[in-house]
Write a protein that holds these residues in place. Structure first.
Motif, short mmCIF file in Angstrom:
data_model
loop_
_atom_site.label_atom_id
_atom_site.label_comp_id
_atom_site.label_asym_id
_atom_site.label_seq_id
_atom_site.Cartn_x
_atom_site.Cartn_y
_atom_site.Cartn_z
N GLY A 178 -6.47 6.10 5.20
CA GLY A 178 -6.37 6.09 6.66
C GLY A 178 -5.29 5.15 7.14
N ARG A 179 -5.23 3.97 6.54
CA ARG A 179 -4.21 2.98 6.93
C ARG A 179 -2.81 3.46 6.56
N VAL A 180 -2.63 3.97 5.36
CA VAL A 180 -1.30 4.44 4.92
C VAL A 180 -0.86 5.62 5.78
N LYS A 181 -1.79 6.48 6.14
CA LYS A 181 -1.46 7.62 7.02
C LYS A 181 -0.90 7.13 8.35
N VAL A 182 -1.55 6.14 8.95
CA VAL A 182 -1.07 5.58 10.22
C VAL A 182 0.32 4.97 10.04
N LEU A 183 0.50 4.25 8.96
CA LEU A 183 1.81 3.62 8.70
C LEU A 183 2.91 4.68 8.57
N LEU A 184 2.64 5.72 7.79
CA LEU A 184 3.66 6.76 7.58
C LEU A 184 3.93 7.54 8.87
N GLU A 185 2.90 7.81 9.65
CA GLU A 185 3.09 8.55 10.90
C GLU A 185 3.88 7.74 11.93
N LEU A 237 2.02 12.02 3.18
CA LEU A 237 1.05 12.30 4.25
C LEU A 237 0.07 13.39 3.83
N ALA A 238 0.56 14.38 3.12
CA ALA A 238 -0.32 15.46 2.66
C ALA A 238 -1.40 14.91 1.73
N VAL A 239 -1.05 13.97 0.86
CA VAL A 239 -2.04 13.34 -0.02
C VAL A 239 -3.05 12.56 0.81
N CYS A 240 -2.57 11.80 1.79
CA CYS A 240 -3.48 11.04 2.66
C CYS A 240 -4.45 11.96 3.37
N ARG A 241 -3.94 13.03 3.95
CA ARG A 241 -4.80 13.97 4.68
C ARG A 241 -5.84 14.61 3.76
N LYS A 242 -5.41 14.98 2.55
CA LYS A 242 -6.33 15.61 1.61
C LYS A 242 -7.42 14.65 1.19
N ARG A 243 -7.05 13.41 0.86
CA ARG A 243 -8.06 12.43 0.43
C ARG A 243 -9.01 12.08 1.57
N LEU A 244 -8.50 12.02 2.79
CA LEU A 244 -9.37 11.76 3.93
C LEU A 244 -10.31 12.95 4.17
N TRP A 245 -9.77 14.16 4.04
CA TRP A 245 -10.58 15.37 4.23
C TRP A 245 -11.67 15.45 3.18
N MET A 260 0.83 -1.20 0.00
CA MET A 260 0.00 0.00 0.00
C MET A 260 0.86 1.26 0.00
N VAL A 261 1.92 1.26 0.80
CA VAL A 261 2.83 2.40 0.84
C VAL A 261 3.53 2.55 -0.52
N ALA A 262 3.92 1.44 -1.13
CA ALA A 262 4.57 1.49 -2.45
C ALA A 262 3.61 2.02 -3.51
N PHE A 263 2.34 1.63 -3.42
CA PHE A 263 1.33 2.14 -4.35
C PHE A 263 1.22 3.66 -4.22
N LEU A 264 1.12 4.14 -2.98
CA LEU A 264 1.01 5.59 -2.78
C LEU A 264 2.28 6.29 -3.24
N ARG A 265 3.42 5.67 -3.03
CA ARG A 265 4.67 6.29 -3.47
C ARG A 265 4.67 6.49 -4.99
N ARG A 266 4.11 5.53 -5.72
CA ARG A 266 4.04 5.67 -7.18
C ARG A 266 3.03 6.73 -7.60
N PRO A 312 -11.15 3.93 -0.70
CA PRO A 312 -10.08 4.92 -0.58
C PRO A 312 -9.94 5.46 0.85
N HIS A 313 -11.05 5.64 1.55
CA HIS A 313 -10.98 6.14 2.92
C HIS A 313 -10.21 5.17 3.81
N GLU A 314 -10.49 3.88 3.68
CA GLU A 314 -9.77 2.87 4.46
C GLU A 314 -8.29 2.83 4.07
N PHE A 315 -8.04 2.89 2.76
CA PHE A 315 -6.67 2.84 2.26
C PHE A 315 -5.85 4.01 2.77
#
Length: 98
Positions: free
Chosen positions: A65-72, A87-95, A34-40, A60-63
């Motif tokens: 949210g999970r990646v945000k926790v992992l990165l933090e 993290l900024a992408v995670c926060r924006k998509r969650l928002w 999941m982290v590798a997917f977001l990195r791409r 996407p909300h679950e995804f």
């Protein structure tokens, strides 16, 4: 013998194949995928909802949210400078509720 319409490679990263870790400091293979997917995809806004659903079986909300926790919590990635933009992408998509 029954054949499925899905290629075997696409099933290897589904949560059923390798469950999500409950400990963000000890990520599973799926967590790392999941982290590798977001990195791409972080430069393009994090990827399409359809791709996330097909690849990981998560909304996407679950995804995000999970990646945000992992990165933090310091999941291993090779370039630590990418953590804040990801993290900024995670926060924006969650928002946005995506």
């Amino acid at each position: 013998m029954t054949r499925t319409p899905f290629p075997a490679a696409s099933r290897s990263t589904t949560p059923g194949a390798a469950p999500l870790s409950t400990d963000p400091t000890d990520p599973s293979e799926t967590d790392l995928a999941m982290v590798a997917f977001l990195r791409r995809w972080y430069v393009y806004g994090g990827g399409r909802a359809e791709d996330i659903l097909v690849e990981f079986g998560l909304t996407p909300h679950e995804f995000f949210g999970r990646v945000k926790v992992l990165l933090e919590n310091g999941v291993r990635i090779t370039d630590r400078a990418l953590v804040e933009p990801m993290l900024a992408v995670c926060r924006k998509r969650l928002w946005l509720g995506q």
